[in-house]
Design an enzyme around this catalytic site. Structure first.
Site, PDB file in Angstrom:
ATOM      1  N   GLY A 159       4.190   1.682  -0.746  1.00 56.70           N
ATOM      2  CA  GLY A 159       5.058   1.790  -1.918  1.00 56.70           C
ATOM      3  C   GLY A 159       4.289   2.180  -3.163  1.00 56.70           C
ATOM      4  CG  LEU A 182      -5.147  -0.915   5.647  1.00 57.53           C
ATOM      5  CD1 LEU A 182      -6.499  -1.383   5.137  1.00 57.53           C
ATOM      6  CD2 LEU A 182      -4.056  -1.409   4.713  1.00 57.53           C
ATOM      7  NE  ARG A 233      -0.848  -1.657  13.022  1.00 58.14           N
ATOM      8  CZ  ARG A 233      -1.989  -2.270  12.707  1.00 58.14           C
ATOM      9  NH1 ARG A 233      -3.109  -1.599  12.626  1.00 58.14           N
ATOM     10  NH2 ARG A 233      -2.003  -3.579  12.486  1.00 58.14           N
ATOM     11  N   GLY A 255       0.806  -1.222   0.000  1.00 62.54           N
ATOM     12  CA  GLY A 255       0.000   0.000   0.000  1.00 62.54           C
ATOM     13  C   GLY A 255       0.835   1.265   0.000  1.00 62.54           C
ATOM     14  CG  HIS A 288      -4.381  -9.188  15.607  1.00 60.99           C
ATOM     15  ND1 HIS A 288      -5.540  -9.776  16.056  1.00 60.99           N
ATOM     16  CD2 HIS A 288      -4.765  -8.152  14.817  1.00 60.99           C
ATOM     17  CE1 HIS A 288      -6.578  -9.121  15.548  1.00 60.99           C
ATOM     18  NE2 HIS A 288      -6.133  -8.133  14.795  1.00 60.99           N
ATOM     19  NE  ARG A 304      -5.527  -4.631  16.255  1.00 56.53           N
ATOM     20  CZ  ARG A 304      -5.295  -4.561  14.956  1.00 56.53           C
ATOM     21  NH1 ARG A 304      -4.052  -4.490  14.513  1.00 56.53           N
ATOM     22  NH2 ARG A 304      -6.287  -4.558  14.093  1.00 56.53           N
ATOM     23  CD  GLU A 349       4.390  -4.001   9.460  1.00 55.25           C
ATOM     24  OE1 GLU A 349       4.609  -4.790  10.395  1.00 55.25           O
ATOM     25  OE2 GLU A 349       3.652  -4.294   8.495  1.00 55.25           O
TER      26      GLU A 349
END
Length: 588
Positions: A19, A405, A399, A17, A242, A286, A388
């Protein structure tokens, strides 16, 4: 050995995403741009992002970018840079509407606007009731994003080098980065990509752990390239686990499941998150949810199964219709990897390595930074990092879901906008000499010449086991010190590992060996950084230092590759448009 040279205004390494968004902006401005990817661009790991893009559009309720900023700062456990977080949250809506206009097929509300779902750590009005801020394309948002950006790059004539593996950065005599060397996987040819700007967009490195949601391509190539070029990395102790990876497989089960109303259970059928986060429950940060699951397991309340103790994620009460329209991918993944049908029974889940909050320190414009002897930030000429691999840092110590995104799109675009101006204005960087270029081939030559020695597969396995056992959700000083010593031994073993396959065409073993070098450097930087930070903050949770220590550790950590030593770097507490959010106790 004189290499063939391909010359461009900019070379972007990595076609996920970030790049592809950076490359698109550069190509749209009329500059020449090479986009290098070791896999076909739409196979980049952004494809596995499920839940959505968190952005204050206000489609389901009144919303405000400052509320989003507050949640992100709180989520970061107060070591996110507030100037960067402000920029991301403020420009987010504009960046997302651009994607909509490019044709990204978002899910829709009945009135036709973009659908937004609740996600963890989101609130209205600075910590009030739960917000629904995550714009989604069902549970395949990353897939939709990659295809949209790939089409736009084709339309704007970005030169795409698919299945090319970047080896190392090339620096000139002034210390500026003037491109990279790369290996064509199909033919074995090595080429020097000469550029006035080199953008690292290589993604994460979850494969340093045994259990991860990351694809096999996430091997920390950008971290390895940066460290070998003498570029420092920041906050490498901060790895997000996660809460919901499929037990035994590690495949991601999106937070969107809990956003839609799913919840976690222990073996007694109890909704245990009500004890750990009375307000947010299953939609706490998270790091909080992952630790809660591990505490349940440690205290004997985990569910039993062939994959070991785990928690259960219950979705069946949502009904077949909701699951098929909102979470179709999760139904498919659960049936394939967990052998359960979420319409009828809960999914077995366990915390799994997911995201690298650390990376190359950068400005909001993507310019890579180092620190001089006075502790001041210095821009590295010619080098940029986005996504990232970069540490802007908008995520700090933890995060929030859906912010990755947004980070890709906002900062990919920001780097592209900066390059649009700066490539046109800057003078020509001094060329690299032949010896500078040859220096970047040292690793390739070492592997090509090593025919005897240890099997690299055994070394990789030892590395992943060491990281999993000593640097996981919970950490402890003695175990981490032991882990670091083990990594030093593994690093020595790697110097004498062998490459069996000597062919040039599609030699995947050679690529895996080169990736192993990068995994090693990433793991080592992580271990040194984790030993250095003597407190618990966000994802870095230590039994021997259980409290957050703002007096000593309200800062970033910086790993210096030349000396393999650690320094501190201050957190930016100076947003431009509003007062900073001061650190306070983080509860959900």
């Amino acid at each position: 050995m004189k290499l063939p040279v391909r010359e461009f205004d900019a070379v972007v390494i990595g076609a996920g995403g970030a790049g592809m968004r950076a490359a698109l902006q550069i190509s749209q401005s009329g500059q020449t741009c090479a986009l290098l990817s070791k896999v076909f661009p739409t196979r980049s790991h952004t494809v596995s992002a499920q839940g959505g893009i968190t952005v204050a559009l206000g489609n389901t309720h009144e919303d405000n970018w400052e509320w989003h900023m507050y949640d992100t700062v709180k989520g970061s456990d107060y070591i996110g840079d507030q100037d960067a977080i402000e920029y991301m949250c403020k420009t987010g809506p504009e960046a997302i509407l651009e994607l909509e206009h490019m044709g990204l097929p978002f899910s829709r509300l009945d009135d036709g606007r973009i659908y937004q779902r609740p996600f963890g750590g989101q609130s209205k009005n600075f910590g009030g009731e739960q917000a629904a801020r995550t714009a989604a394309a069902a549970d395949r948002t990353g897939h939709a994003l990659l295809h949209t950006l790939y089409q736009q790059n084709l339309k704007n004539h970005t030169t795409i080098f698919s299945e090319w593996y970047a080896l190392d950065l090339v620096k000139n005599q002034d210390g500026a980065v003037v491109g990279c060397t790369a290996l064509c996987i199909e033919t074995g040819e090595v080429v020097y990509f000469k550029a006035r700007a080199t953008v690292l967009a290589t993604g994460g490195a979850g494969r340093i752990y045994q259990s991860t949601t990351n694809a096999h391509i996430n091997t920390g190539d950008g971290v390895g390239m940066a460290l070998r070029a003498g570029v420092p990395v920041q906050d490498m102790e901060m790895w997000q686990f996660h809460p919901t990876g499929i037990a035994g497989a590690g495949v991601l089960v999106t937070e969107g499941c809990r956003g839609e109303g799913g919840y976690l259970l222990n073996k007694h059928g109890e909704r245990f998150m009500e004890r750990y986060a009375p307000n947010a429950k299953d939609l706490a940060g998270r790091d909080v949810v992952a630790r809660s699951i591990m505490i349940e397991i440690r205290e004997g309340r985990g569910c039993d199964g062939p994959w070991g103790p785990h928690a259960k994620l219950k979705l069946d009460h949502l009904g077949k219709e909701v699951l098929e329209s909102r979470l179709p991918g999760i139904l498919e993944l659960s049936r394939t990897f967990a052998h359960v049908d979420p319409v009828k029974e809960p999914i077995p889940v366990i915390p799994t390595c997911h995201y690298m909050m650390g990376g190359i320190p950068t400005k909001v414009t993507g310019q890579a930074l180092t620190v001089n002897e006075q502790g001041e930030d210095v821009v590295i000429p010619g080098l940029f990092a986005v996504g990232e691999i970069a540490c802007v840092s908008v995520h700090g110590a933890n995060r929030l879901g859906g912010n990755s995104l947004l980070d890709l799109v906002v900062f990919g675009r920001a780097a592209g906008l900066h390059l649009q101006e700066s490539i046109a204005e800057q003078g020509v960087l001094r060329d690299a000499s032949e010896s500078d270029v040859e220096g970047s081939l040292e690793r390739l030559n070492r592997w090509n010449n090593n025919r005897n020695g240890e099997d690299p597969v055994a070394i990789r396995k030892a590395l992943q086991e060491c990281m999993q056992h000593n640097f996981s959700v919970f950490r402890e000083g003695d175990a981490m010190a032991k882990g670091l010593e083990q990594l030093k031994v593994i690093r020595e073993r790697l110097k004498n590992a062998r490459l069996d396959d000597t062919s040039s065409e599609f030699n995947t073993q050679r690529v895996e060996c080169l990736e192993l070098d990068n995994l090693m450097e990433t793991a080592y930087a992580t271990a040194v950084s984790a030993n250095f930070r003597t407190e618990s903050r966000g994802a870095h949770s230590r039994f021997d230092f259980p409290e957050r220590d703002d007096a000593n550790w309200l800062c970033h950590t910086l790993y210096q590759p030349q000396t393999e030593s650690m320094t501190r770097r201050s957190v930016n507490m100076e947003p431009k448009l509003r007062p900073a959010f001061p650190p306070k106790i983080r509860t959900y």
